[in-house]
Design a protein around this motif. Sequence first.
Motif, short mmCIF file in Angstrom:
data_model
loop_
_atom_site.label_atom_id
_atom_site.label_comp_id
_atom_site.label_asym_id
_atom_site.label_seq_id
_atom_site.Cartn_x
_atom_site.Cartn_y
_atom_site.Cartn_z
N GLU A 1 34.45 69.52 8.69
CA GLU A 1 33.93 69.90 10.00
C GLU A 1 33.99 68.78 11.03
OE1 GLU A 1 30.86 73.52 8.92
OE2 GLU A 1 30.03 71.50 9.23
N ASP B 1 39.86 72.73 10.71
CA ASP B 1 39.91 73.59 11.89
C ASP B 1 40.74 74.84 11.65
OD1 ASP B 1 38.28 71.93 13.35
OD2 ASP B 1 39.91 70.94 14.43
N LYS C 1 38.98 67.02 9.40
CA LYS C 1 38.66 67.97 10.46
C LYS C 1 39.89 68.76 10.92
CE LYS C 1 36.38 68.45 14.95
NZ LYS C 1 37.38 69.41 15.45
N GLN C 2 41.03 68.10 11.03
CA GLN C 2 42.23 68.80 11.48
C GLN C 2 42.57 69.94 10.53
OE1 GLN C 2 45.65 66.29 12.07
NE2 GLN C 2 47.02 67.99 12.48
#
Length: 635
Positions: free
Chosen positions: A90, A99, A95-96
Motif C-alpha cells: 500500500e 496499485d 506500492k507500484q
Amino acid sequence: MRTTLALFTSVGLLLTQAAAAAETAKQSTSTLKDVSELQSRKQTSNPETWPGAAVYRKSCSACHEGQVPKAPHKMFLQMMAPGNILGALEHGLMKQQGDSLSPADRKHVAEYLSATSFASLSAERPPPRCSGTAATFDASKPAAAVGWGYDNSRFVPAALAGISRDDVPRLKLKWAFAYPDAIRARSQPLIAHGAVYTGSHDGTVYAFDLRTGCVRWTYRASAEVRTAIVGDPDAVGARRSLLYFGDVIARVYAIDARTGQLVWSVKVDEHPNATITGSPAFHDGIVYVPISSLEVTSAADPKYECCKFRGAIAALDAASGALKWKTYSITEEPKPVRTTRLGTRVFAPSGAPIWNSPTIDASRGLIYAGTGENYSSPASVTSDAVLAFRMSDGKLMWSRQLTSGDAWNVGCMMADNPNCPAENGPDVDVAAGTILMALPGGKRVLIAGQKNGFVYALDPDEQGKLLWKTRVGRGGIQGGIHFGLAREGTRIYVPIVDMKDGHDGRSYDSPPKPGLYALDAANGRVLWSAPADDVCNGRPFCDPGISAAVTAIPGVVFAGHMDGRLRAYDGANGHVLWEIDSTRAVPTVSGAAGKGGSFGGAGAAIRDGYLAVNSGYGLYFHMPGGVLLVFTAGS
C-alpha cells in the motif's frame, strides 16, 4: 494442513525425512514454519484454499520464487506479519505492484502469505507513550562497546553492569512488554541513552524508557528484526546518535536513536534468499554486515537449481550507508557442475554463509567471521571456517577451516532428493561469533565455537594456526554451540544445545550434553560443567539445552535455556545463583498478560543495574513466545 510440517535450524534449516514432508512442501503455506508456529496462530484451514492464493499465483509468483534478484523469496514473505506485507503493497517498496491490485486483493494476499487472517489478530492495547522526564534521552550514555556489534566477548564490566554477584539473587521483574501477535523475539536489546532499544517479529523497533517501560518511539522496518540493535559508542553528547540493525530480507538500517527517524536503508545482497542473522559490527565510522541465506531450504524442491548464494561481509559507511567494500566467503562464482536425473542443473561452489557477528581486531586491521557449510558439491576450503578480512578493503587475508568436506542442504532430509550433495553434511557451522582475548603474558588468541560441540583456540598471528581444541558437547545438525560464547578473564563460558531429539534422522556416537561449561582459554581444559536438568515433563518443543548466547558480568554468567528458564550461574563453579521461568504469564506495560518461550538467538543486555532480555523462539522445535523482560535488583 493435511500433514505436519516439521522444520528446524541451528543456523541451517532442515526438513523431516518422511515422505509426508515432501508432500507438505508442495502444499503448505510455508517451508519455514514449524508446527509450533502454526499451532500458535490457530490456523485450522489450509491457506491454499484462501482467496489470496490465486492472487499470489497470478500477480506475485513470477518474481518471488527466485526469478528476480533483490525480490525476497516467498519463504521470507511467509515469515512476515500480514501487516508488513500489506504495508509494503500500500505504501512501501511494493506500492507500484500493489496499485494494480484491489484493496481486497492486497489484503487477501497478505493473509495468504503470512498464513494469518487479519481477523485473527489480537486487539491489544499499545504500551503507554512516554511523557515528561521518561521521554528524555541521556546524551551522556551512548551505546557501550561490549558484546555483539563490538567485540563478541559478551562480558559487561562491573562499572557498566551496575549488577554485582551479590545483587543477582535479588533480581526482580521491573516491567515487561508483550510483542503483539508474536511467536518469537530474537533481537538482542541495547541499553543506551536511558532507554532499551529492541527489534521484533513484525519488524517494529521500539525505544522504551529503561525505568518504566513506556514507549518513547517506534520505527517499522520492512520485515522481522532478529539482529542486535547496535549503537555508536563514540556519540557522547553528540547532536545525533545512530542505531544500526538488519532485517531478515537483507536490509540494513540506520535510524536516529532519539527520534526513531530513518537516516538510511540499504539492501546488501541481491540473492532472493539472502538474509541477515548476525548483528552488524560497528567500528570507526564503518558498519560491517554479515550476510547469510536460507537458500539451503530451497533445495528441498528437486526442481530448484541449487545453489548460487555465497556468504559475504559488506562494509558500509555508517553515516550514509554507502558501500565501501563487499567480500564473499567463496571467491569463485557458482557455475553449473552437473545435472540431476530430473534435468535440474546444480551450481557450485555455494554456501558458506556468515551467521554470526564479525569480531573487530583493530590492532591488526582485521575482522574475523565464522562460516557455515556449503550448499552444493564440491565443498570448498572456506566453509566451516574462520576467515580474516582486511578492514580497509575487505581482502581475505587468511582462512582456517575447522571441518572439511561439509556440503549439505534440506534436500538431504527428503527421501531420494537429487539436490542432496554427495557429502550429505555433517552441517556443523561455525555459528557463534569468535572472541579475541589476551592470555596472561599478553598473547592474544581467537576463540571459536562450532555446532559439532568443539571449542577452538586459534593464533591470529599465525594465519589462524590451531593452538588447542576441546570437545564439550555431542554436537550435530541441531547441537553443539549455536549463537554465542562469553568470556570472563581467561574463562570461556560455553553453552551447549544438544537436543534430546535432533529431528534429523542421524545417529550419534555419544549422548547429548546440554548445559553450560567453563574452559580455560590458555589450554582448553574444562574447569567446570553444569549439565542442564530436564524440567520439560513432556511439554512439546521443550528442551533443557542452551541455544541462545550467554552474557557474563564479574563472577556471574546469564544463560537462557530452551525450556524457558533464564539462569544466573556462578562463574567460579557453575552453581545456579538465580532463575526465573519466562513461560509463566506476567503483567505487561500495555495491560495484557505476556509470556515467553524458548530462549534462542540473542542473550541478555546488562547495564546501569538493569538486565533486559527477549524470550520466545517459536521456530524449529522451540517453544513460541514473545516478551521483553526487564529486571533490576533496585527499586
